[in-house]
Enzyme design. Structure first.
Site, short mmCIF file in Angstrom:
data_model
loop_
_atom_site.label_atom_id
_atom_site.label_comp_id
_atom_site.label_asym_id
_atom_site.label_seq_id
_atom_site.Cartn_x
_atom_site.Cartn_y
_atom_site.Cartn_z
CD GLU A 16 -2.73 2.98 -5.64
OE1 GLU A 16 -3.54 2.12 -6.02
OE2 GLU A 16 -1.58 2.71 -5.31
CG HIS A 51 -2.52 -1.19 -7.24
ND1 HIS A 51 -2.88 -0.43 -6.16
CD2 HIS A 51 -2.65 -2.47 -6.83
CE1 HIS A 51 -3.24 -1.22 -5.16
NE2 HIS A 51 -3.10 -2.47 -5.54
NE ARG A 95 -4.25 -1.44 -0.01
CZ ARG A 95 -4.38 -2.49 -0.80
NH1 ARG A 95 -3.37 -2.84 -1.59
NH2 ARG A 95 -5.49 -3.21 -0.81
#
Length: 332
Positions: free
Chosen positions: A263, A295, A234
């Site tokens: 993000e 991601h 994360r």
């Protein structure tokens, strides 16, 4: 069950539709994220299906509860984007996908390490311009290097096994130590000992109030000069400005991130014709020793199958009043 599926991409719809034959949910797809401004889209739905960057705060939950939503099915393992207490107060069940292809994320972390180290992304671009020089492409052997792993859940454990295969010395920190990893040669130490001795540090822990900005100026000061830091967990595990400062001073030698603290405004969307307004991310991407991916660590065929099948089953279990195996019952 009538389900509003938010933050939908083509691959989400493809895999959910493929496996929905067994469940016959009525899935309505929205490309928009779920947040306090899009809650009107949940009118007439029993359930919503959300992803990692949807903002499911108290206000959002109040609005969707008023619209009749009774359950949220997350297409993710993490739930730090949800106000769990507010969901409970509104009587909304929260379900998740606790694990999906941990090997995929672990392998992506290794891909970031190899790419940063051997500079294959730069070599690829050079060759396409007929530049066959090896200048400034020097790397180092992974064999024998000290690899520090923060968090040894399913993904962290998979990463440990891979790095042991490279012949690395793997040291780890986790509140819960794995006897299996110990038997394989992983040595558990304190957090300070792990980050202080490692040549490469890889983060595999969840984002909680305790782990937010786990990597900060003080942490960098305890690391070896020139250390490599990898984050596929994360974004908010690392303090972005402190990371930039460590890169500028040379204390941080390499950075590979598949996640970023802010993000949600950028990742999973095409901004190729836009000017990026995020100054911190733009600064990060300006460094030659930084590699950013959007991601995609989870993004394998196996993972998408697991996400789809588990999400659909979670919804069916709720619909038919069966035990909810994957219910989130507490923030921790």
């Amino acid at each position: 069950m009538r389900v509003a599926v938010f933050s939908t991409k083509t691959y989400d719809q493809e895999y959910l539709d493929r496996f929905n034959d067994s469940y016959q949910h009525q899935l309505i797809y929205f490309s928009a994220p779920l947040n306090r401004d899009t809650t009107n889209l949940t009118q007439g739905f029993d359930a919503v299906c959300a992803f990692v960057n949807d903002e499911i705060d108290k206000e959002t939950l109040e609005k969707i509860a008023a619209n009749g939503v009774k359950v949220i099915a997350l297409r993710s393992a993490g739930f730090n984007n949800v106000d769990v207490d507010a969901a409970r107060a509104k009587g909304i069940k929260l379900l998740r996908v606790p694990a999906y292809s941990p090997m995929g994320v672990a392998e992506h972390a290794v891909a970031l390490i190899l790419t940063l180290n051997r500079k294959t992304h730069k070599a690829y671009n050079r060759i396409r311009e007929n530049n066959f020089s090896l200048e400034k492409l020097l790397g180092f052997n992974l064999y024998g290097k000290a690899v520090g792993v923060i968090g040894t859940g399913q993904i962290g454990a998979a990463f440990c096994r891979i790095m042991l295969g490279f012949g690395c010395r793997v040291e780890a920190y986790d509140v819960y130590e794995s006897d299996d990893l110990k038997d394989r040669g992983v040595v558990y130490k304190s957090f300070d000992e792990v980050v202080g001795a490692a040549d490469i540090i890889s983060l595999h822990c969840p984002l909680t109030p305790e782990t937010r900005h786990l990597i900060n100026a003080e942490t960098f000061a305890r690391m070896k000069p020139g250390v490599m830091l990898i984050n596929t967990s994360r974004g908010a595990l690392i303090h972005t400005q402190d990371t930039i400062d460590a890169l500028k001073s040379g204390q941080l030698g390499y950075l590979g991130i598949d996640v970023y603290e802010q993000e949600e405004a950028l990742f999973f969307n095409d901004h190729s014709e836009s000017i990026i307004q995020d100054e911190l991310l733009s600064r990060l991407m300006s460094f030659p020793n930084v590699l950013v991916t959007s991601h995609q660590g989870f993004f394998t065929k196996e993972a998408l199958e697991q996400i789809a099948t588990t999400t659909l089953k979670n919804l069916a279990d709720f619909e038919h009043n069966r035990p909810l195996e994957n219910e989130v019952t507490a923030r921790g």
